[in-house]
Design a protein around this motif. Structure first.
Motif, PDB file in Angstrom:
ATOM      1  N   ARG A 188      13.748 107.498 -62.859  1.00 36.96           N
ATOM      2  CA  ARG A 188      14.150 108.518 -63.108  1.00 36.96           C
ATOM      3  C   ARG A 188      13.150 109.764 -63.343  1.00 36.96           C
ATOM      4  N   LYS A 189      12.092 108.998 -63.874  1.00 35.93           N
ATOM      5  CA  LYS A 189      10.796 110.377 -64.483  1.00 35.93           C
ATOM      6  C   LYS A 189      10.147 110.654 -63.109  1.00 35.93           C
ATOM      7  N   THR A 190       9.869 109.813 -62.214  1.00 36.51           N
ATOM      8  CA  THR A 190       9.387 110.132 -60.844  1.00 36.51           C
ATOM      9  C   THR A 190      10.257 111.349 -60.213  1.00 36.51           C
ATOM     10  N   ALA A 191      11.759 110.781 -60.047  1.00 38.32           N
ATOM     11  CA  ALA A 191      12.512 111.906 -59.627  1.00 38.32           C
ATOM     12  C   ALA A 191      12.536 113.359 -60.296  1.00 38.32           C
ATOM     13  N   LEU A 192      12.405 113.301 -61.714  1.00 37.09           N
ATOM     14  CA  LEU A 192      12.370 114.327 -62.503  1.00 37.09           C
ATOM     15  C   LEU A 192      11.150 115.020 -62.538  1.00 37.09           C
ATOM     16  N   SER A 193       9.983 114.608 -62.108  1.00 31.57           N
ATOM     17  CA  SER A 193       8.790 115.359 -62.241  1.00 31.57           C
ATOM     18  C   SER A 193       8.468 116.488 -61.357  1.00 31.57           C
TER      19      SER A 193
END
Length: 139
Positions: free
Chosen positions: A113-118
């Motif tokens: 999720r963090k990668t997708a939001l970065s």
């Protein structure tokens, strides 16, 4: 670890409350990314320790000096103190066992999720900087 993260984010929260328009824009548009990053750090800390921390409120009673006002014969008010019991609320941290497999799945999902939001967060920061340019002398 979560306490250290909270202490580290405290200046960000203060700046978000009274920062410049650019800072408020960035804070508003990256809140989900920051939340996921904070949760990820907490889960990684749990995995490293082998347990999680939780908090609960404990109420205890203690003796204190309580003020009260009396009027003298001349009508003048005076503050006096007497012993009394007061309830005091403390926060207690305690260890909670974790399921390492579940925490690992949670970590993997949060990393994804963090990668997708970065990328959207980086675009939002760039857009906020473009919409609210700040003078280099201010920072």
């Amino acid at each position: 670890m979560p306490r250290n993260i909270l202490i580290g984010l405290l200046p960000v929260l203060i700046v978000a409350a009274c920062g410049t328009p650019q800072e408020r824009c960035i804070s508003r548009n990256t809140s989900e990314y920051r939340t996921v990053a904070r949760l990820l750090a907490e889960v990684e800390g749990n995995l490293a320790r082998g347990y999680a921390w939780e908090e609960r409120q404990i109420t205890r009673t203690e003796w204190d000096d309580c003020p009260y006002v009396v009027r003298g014969k001349d009508g003048e008010r005076r503050v006096l103190y007497r012993s009394c019991l007061r309830d005091v609320v403390d926060t207690e941290r305690y260890r909670v066992p974790i399921d390492p497999a579940a925490e690992t799945r949670k970590r993997d999902n949060l990393e994804a999720r963090k990668t997708a939001l970065s990328r959207p967060a980086a675009r939002a920061v760039d857009a906020c900087k473009a919409a609210y340019p700040e003078d280099a002398a201010q920072g």
